[in-house]
Design a protein around this motif. Structure first.
Motif, PDB file in Angstrom:
ATOM      1  N   ASP A 211       6.461  -0.784  -2.152  1.00 31.39           N
ATOM      2  CA  ASP A 211       6.971  -1.676  -1.108  1.00 31.39           C
ATOM      3  C   ASP A 211       6.032  -1.719   0.097  1.00 31.39           C
ATOM      4  O   ASP A 211       5.755  -2.793   0.647  1.00 31.39           O
TER       5      ASP A 211
ATOM      6  N   GLU B 190       2.841  -3.552  -0.808  1.00 26.58           N
ATOM      7  CA  GLU B 190       3.119  -4.988  -0.917  1.00 26.58           C
ATOM      8  C   GLU B 190       3.208  -5.624   0.462  1.00 26.58           C
ATOM      9  O   GLU B 190       2.728  -6.742   0.688  1.00 26.58           O
ATOM     10  N   LYS B 191       3.799  -4.892   1.412  1.00 27.99           N
ATOM     11  CA  LYS B 191       3.861  -5.384   2.792  1.00 27.99           C
ATOM     12  C   LYS B 191       2.461  -5.472   3.385  1.00 27.99           C
ATOM     13  O   LYS B 191       2.160  -6.388   4.158  1.00 27.99           O
TER      14      LYS B 191
ATOM     15  N   GLU C  57       8.418   3.722  -5.843  1.00 31.68           N
ATOM     16  CA  GLU C  57       8.943   2.422  -5.416  1.00 31.68           C
ATOM     17  C   GLU C  57       8.697   2.185  -3.928  1.00 31.68           C
ATOM     18  O   GLU C  57       8.344   1.079  -3.515  1.00 31.68           O
ATOM     19  N   LYS C  58       8.894   3.215  -3.130  1.00 31.29           N
ATOM     20  CA  LYS C  58       8.636   3.071  -1.695  1.00 31.29           C
ATOM     21  C   LYS C  58       7.170   2.787  -1.444  1.00 31.29           C
ATOM     22  O   LYS C  58       6.818   1.950  -0.603  1.00 31.29           O
TER      23      LYS C  58
END
Length: 404
Positions: free
Chosen positions: A361, A364-365, A357-358
């Motif tokens: 993220d 995605e950034k 998940e990290k």
């Protein structure tokens, strides 16, 4: 002093060896192999520098079988120093070998095949009876694998009439071994990055990848197609030389535009130079593993369609932005040889990669930063320009400023 005291030796010498040499010696123990065969139809080649002995001739397939196959009917570990592994039965060269072996003209195999080149560290000869040890087949991997298939599936006595051209070179000189490998494989195109497969650093890097477990267990494909026949390994976990070069260069040298457009020049200038900045023998291996792990995680996110697949075409730019978010400063080239500093630098990156998940993220950034730049990722010419990379760095800086 203790050895001198026992009065068994006239001279006692010692040599200090480093970690790379210990790794090389260890690899030799894993790849050590010895066999005995009869080599009757041969000629001895003239004396050559750094070569102990050399022979050329033809060998009956039943004698070659002793070189290739062990007592359990398995192929020996004799392709470790080859540039490529077995390319599969559908490879055009291999298809031609099968057709010859199964045709009515199978005995022409002797003159139609380029033969096998064997390099051995040691040879003991008693007449025509040869015993070679610590040997490798440096050219003829495809032929050998197809013949193995033939040996296993063919019990006909006609096999005794088959012969294969053999070149046997005995030397302990690694430079000579590498030159023989390159020269004897030149009839089939070899990508220049594949030639790196023969270096000690590459072999140590392959072993280093094997020290990791769990989701971070990756397989470094040092030799082309070396894991092709292992169905237990997920293809996505296999990282080849080209991908690791591109990932490492993009993340740590921040030049994804170059790896996209000028990959050949990277091989020439950054790898083949006298002072290479990629695959430098002093570099900490954790840097290459971290780059490979990042590449694997990003490809996994794309394959699962967790990330917008339209950005797959700029994946090496995403790797750069991913690292910049976690480690904003580039690792100085002079510190890449420091194991301690390299581990400290890579540990936060790996910590993110361990968490799916990290990782999502952060990538995605990275995509958001590209969007913020206003650049068109579908413009094939634009993403090949250094200005594309510079604009992304500027967009990254703006994104940091907006957060502050």
């Amino acid at each position: 002093s203790e050895l001198n005291a026992i009065n068994l030796f006239s001279d006692i010498l010692y040599e200090a060896i480093d970690a790379n040499e210990i790794s090389r010696l260890y690899r030799n123990t894993k790849n050590s192999v010895t066999t005995t065969f009869v080599f009757q139809d041969k000629v001895t080649l003239p004396d050559l520098a750094n070569i102990t002995e050399a022979y050329f001739g033809i060998l009956p397939l039943l004698e070659f079988k002793k070189i290739l196959i062990d007592e359990n009917e398995n192929i020996r570990n004799v392709f470790y120093d080859n540039v490529r592994d077995f390319q599969g039965i559908n490879n055009p060269v291999n298809t031609g070998i099968v057709e010859t072996l199964n045709s009515n003209e199978r005995e022409l195999f002797t003159v139609l095949n380029n033969g096998i080149t064997i390099v051995a560290d040691n040879l003991r000869a008693s007449g025509n009876k040869f015993t070679i040890s610590d040997y490798q087949i440096v050219n003829g991997c495809q032929t050998s694998n197809m013949l193995y298939d033939y040996f296993i599936n063919n019990t006909s006595e006609s096999i005794q009439n088959f012969h294969i051209p053999i070149k046997l070179v005995v030397t302990n000189n690694d430079d000579v071994k590498n030159k023989i490998t390159i020269a004897t494989n030149s009839q089939t195109a070899i990508r220049r990055e594949q030639l790196q497969a023969m270096t000690d650093y590459q072999k140590n890097l392959e072993m280093y990848f094997q020290t990791f477990d769990g989701d971070g267990r990756l397989y470094y494909e040092r030799r082309s197609s070396q894991y092709q026949t292992d169905s237990s390994i997920l293809k996505i976990k296999i990282i080849n030389i080209k991908d690791i070069i591109k990932s490492f260069s993009s993340m740590f040298y921040e030049n994804p535009d170059r790896v996209t457009t000028y990959f050949g020049s990277i091989v020439t200038q950054n790898i083949e130079s006298e002072s290479p900045s990629i695959f430098n023998s002093n570099h900490s291996k954790i840097l290459y593993y971290t780059a490979a792990y990042s590449y694997y995680r990003l490809v996994t996110l794309f394959n699962r369609k967790v990330l917008d697949t339209n950005y797959r075409k700029v994946k090496f730019f995403l790797l750069m932005l991913f690292r910049m978010q976690i480690q904003s400063q580039q690792l100085d080239l002079k510190y890449m040889s420091s194991e301690k500093i390299s581990i400290e630098y890579c540990s936060p990156i790996q910590s993110v990669l361990h968490n799916f998940e990290k990782s999502k993220d952060f990538f995605e950034k990275a995509i958001e930063i590209i969007k913020l730049s206003g650049l068109d990722v579908n413009d094939k010419q634009l993403i090949k320009q250094v200005t594309f990379t510079k604009s992304l760095k500027e967009a990254y800086s703006k994104s940091i400023e907006s957060i502050i």
